[in-house]
Write an enzyme that holds these catalytic residues in place. Structure first.
Site, PDB file in Angstrom:
ATOM      1  N   HIS A  87      31.493  38.782  40.107  1.00 41.16           N
ATOM      2  CA  HIS A  87      30.488  39.598  40.795  1.00 41.16           C
ATOM      3  C   HIS A  87      30.032  40.764  39.915  1.00 41.16           C
ATOM      4  CE1 HIS A  87      30.765  37.549  44.689  1.00 41.16           C
ATOM      5  NE2 HIS A  87      32.029  37.344  44.342  1.00 41.16           N
ATOM      6  N   LYS A 120      26.830  32.427  40.102  1.00 39.42           N
ATOM      7  CA  LYS A 120      26.322  33.542  40.915  1.00 39.42           C
ATOM      8  C   LYS A 120      25.095  34.128  40.208  1.00 39.42           C
ATOM      9  CE  LYS A 120      30.976  34.338  42.760  1.00 39.42           C
ATOM     10  NZ  LYS A 120      30.918  33.443  43.920  1.00 39.42           N
ATOM     11  N   SER A 135      34.821  41.289  45.662  1.00 38.86           N
ATOM     12  CA  SER A 135      33.732  40.589  46.342  1.00 38.86           C
ATOM     13  C   SER A 135      33.557  41.013  47.794  1.00 38.86           C
ATOM     14  CB  SER A 135      33.958  39.087  46.268  1.00 38.86           C
ATOM     15  OG  SER A 135      35.220  38.741  46.779  1.00 38.86           O
TER      16      SER A 135
HETATM   17  C1  LIG Z   1      35.862  36.909  42.505  1.00 43.57           C
HETATM   18  C2  LIG Z   1      35.619  35.439  42.430  1.00 43.57           C
HETATM   19  N1  LIG Z   1      36.304  34.690  41.533  1.00 43.57           N
HETATM   20  C3  LIG Z   1      36.117  33.364  41.437  1.00 43.57           C
HETATM   21  C4  LIG Z   1      35.221  32.706  42.242  1.00 43.57           C
HETATM   22  C5  LIG Z   1      35.051  31.238  42.069  1.00 43.57           C
HETATM   23  O1  LIG Z   1      33.916  30.978  41.291  1.00 43.57           O
HETATM   24  P1  LIG Z   1      33.270  29.520  41.278  1.00 43.57           P
HETATM   25  O2  LIG Z   1      32.310  29.482  42.389  1.00 43.57           O
HETATM   26  O3  LIG Z   1      32.637  29.418  39.924  1.00 43.57           O
HETATM   27  O4  LIG Z   1      34.384  28.556  41.425  1.00 43.57           O
HETATM   28  C6  LIG Z   1      34.490  33.437  43.196  1.00 43.57           C
HETATM   29  C7  LIG Z   1      33.525  32.840  44.134  1.00 43.57           C
HETATM   30  O5  LIG Z   1      33.118  31.792  44.233  1.00 43.57           O
HETATM   31  C8  LIG Z   1      34.691  34.830  43.291  1.00 43.57           C
HETATM   32  O6  LIG Z   1      34.026  35.551  44.196  1.00 43.57           O
END
Ligand SMILES: Cc1ncc(COP(=O)(O)O)c(C=O)c1O
Lengths: 83, 415
Positions: free
Chosen positions: B218, B249, B190
């Site tokens: 992502h 997302k 990310s």
């Molecule tokens: C790589 C990654 N994993 C997990 C998450 C967590 O996802 P969520 O927003 O659904 O909790 C995010 C960002 O929020 C992320 O960028």
């Protein structure tokens, strides 16, 4: 002691630095507080020390502070070797 | 009442120290629906401004898509507002099952379990499937929620250098004595926009009898020819043991996450994963909107194709403008500034130019690797991207960094 410092330095360079990193690692270069090694990745260094020196480092002592420089790491290992 | 003056002071001191280090996160308010163009109140209390949004994870531009909003309405009408229950008591509707099946099909796996968020999926999955006899081998730059999940699990863990398959191989060799080996990575990272070399990773996993878990937050919806994700991009669909991803997302942007993968592993999550067992089910409106999102992305590649075009165009233009960008092919395009203050100052000036982007610096990214992370969306028009690049050119000029390479910027501003 000098020997131990070299062994630990060599491990840190191998394990954490990339070929294109131009960081000169001295006995007092901060490695964790400066971000060279993050606390998540510190675990392999701990495992290496335990195996190499036949010691067991409790989590309460294997802190980011204690692991911040080659010098402080050596001090911690020496303390446990003396036990 | 035990919140004494002394207690209050101690907490206030901690906040002061965060402020003193320049790490305090200010509130920013969006006074419109999420989109390529938004109305923002920033700083708090300032007059609202219409700005172009280049920092959302709204990769496919579906966050406020009329068909998605209509599907949410339909879910609300037909299945109500909330579940008031965790999944396994009385929180699972037919549409939850439908969504899980649709995700399984879309991701090319065997089964899927929904979680309230992907953070919850990542927090719960490791502890549910692994024990003290096992080892987790993780890329050093995985997402914070995976780190947390790994720390909650009794399995031993180890790390390898970011995307370094030789180092990973060394670690796999070293851990052959364990019962299970689980390799953990992000599909797309990310902060850097890097694509994990999943093809090589899967080959190593097969050679050393390891499983692979990929966080596709992502990537899901737009990486790969039909948007299935990093595994599609590298031709290893069906060979990933565990995928965790988010509905928050590209896939609509509301909330919800999942673990998708091998049947037994998903079933173990249903039995043991704590965020699944102890947190409320996803609301019906979100579930039905998410099903609509999957209809849209499975029905046509138009949006991911547009995003791919936008990504390539932005990356070309920003390099031509003389800025430093972390090379790659994903819509996460970090404009590298190395110095934290420079990243902060430039993002503020970009806002004044009508472009909403955010600077990132240590500890979110490694020290000396500060950047402005630009995220492209299918809903950006070519004109919007031109505006963004023009603003970068103007602001870059002001700071005298156009045409400078990494060393040039560091010489001028320091790390
Ligand atoms: C790589 C990654 N994993 C997990 C998450 C967590 O996802 P969520 O927003 O659904 O909790 C995010 C960002 O929020 C992320 O960028």
């Amino acid at each position: 002691m000098a020997d131990m410092k070299e062994v630990i330095k060599e491990y840190i360079v191998d394990e954490y630095l990339d070929d294109d990193d131009d960081i000169e690692l001295t006995d007092t270069t901060p490695i964790i507080s400066s971000g060279i090694v993050d606390s998540f990745s510190m675990v392999s260094l701990k495992a290496f020390l335990e195996k190499k020196y036949g010691i067991s480092l409790p989590d309460s002592e294997a802190t980011p502070e204690a692991f911040d420089t080659v010098q402080s790491i050596c001090a911690l290992v020496q303390k446990h070797l003396a036990k | 009442m035990v919140y004494s003056d002394r207690t209050r002071q101690l907490f206030a001191d901690e906040l002061t120290s965060i402020r003193g280090k320049g790490l305090f996160k200010e509130k920013r308010f969006i006074c419109s629906a999420q989109d390529a163009e938004i109305e923002v109140e920033y700083p708090e209390g300032a007059p609202r401004r219409r700005v172009l949004n280049f920092c959302a994870n709204n990769y496919l531009g579906l966050s406020s898509h009329p068909e998605v909003v209509a599907a949410a309405h339909q879910g609300l009408e037909e299945r109500g507002y909330g579940m008031s229950s965790v999944r396994f008591i009385c929180g699972t509707q037919d549409i939850h099952r439908d969504l899980e099946n649709r995700l399984t099909e879309f991701l090319g796996t065997e089964d899927t379990i929904l979680f309230p968020s992907c953070l919850d999926a990542n927090a719960g999955v490791f502890e549910a499937i692994l024990g003290a006899e096992d080892v987790i081998i993780a890329d050093r730059l995985i997402h914070a929620s995976l780190v947390d999940g790994i720390r909650l699990c009794s399995a031993e863990y180890d790390t390898f250098k970011h995307m370094d398959m030789k180092h990973l191989e060394k670690k796999l060799e070293a851990h052959q004595d364990k019962r299970h080996r689980l390799i953990v990575t992000d599909g797309v990272f990310s902060m850097d926009g890097d694509l994990c070399p999943l093809g090589e990773m899967v080959a190593l996993a097969e050679k050393y009898d390891a499983m692979v878990l990929v966080d596709e937050c992502h990537a899901s919806g737009f990486i790969g020819k039909t948007g299935r994700g990093t595994h599609e991009h590298f031709g290893v669909l069906g060979r990933i043991d565990l995928i965790t991803t988010t509905l928050g997302k590209a896939l609509g942007g509301a909330s919800g996450g999942c673990v998708s993968g091998r049947r037994e592993l998903v079933e173990l999550c249903r039995q043991k994963a704590r965020p699944y067992l102890f947190s409320n089910a996803i609301a019906p409106s979100i579930v039905s909107a998410s099903i609509k999102v999957l209809d849209i992305v499975s029905g046509s590649t138009e949006r991911r194709d547009r995003l791919e075009w936008n990504t390539r165009y932005f990356r070309e233009q920003i390099v031509a403008a003389g800025l430093n960008i972390r090379e790659g092919e994903t819509p996460i395009a970090p404009v590298m500034l190395y110095n934290a203050k420079l990243a902060n100052d430039m993002s503020r000036d970009m806002y004044a130019e009508g472009i909403y982007v955010v600077g990132f610096f240590f500890p979110v990214v490694p020290a000396g690797a500060a950047r402005i992370r630009v995220q492209l969306s299918a809903s950006h028009t070519k004109e919007m991207i031109d505006q963004c690049v023009a603003a970068f050119r103007k602001v870059g000029e002001k700071y005298g960094i156009l045409g400078l390479d990494k060393q040039g910027i560091i010489d001028k501003y320091g790390m």
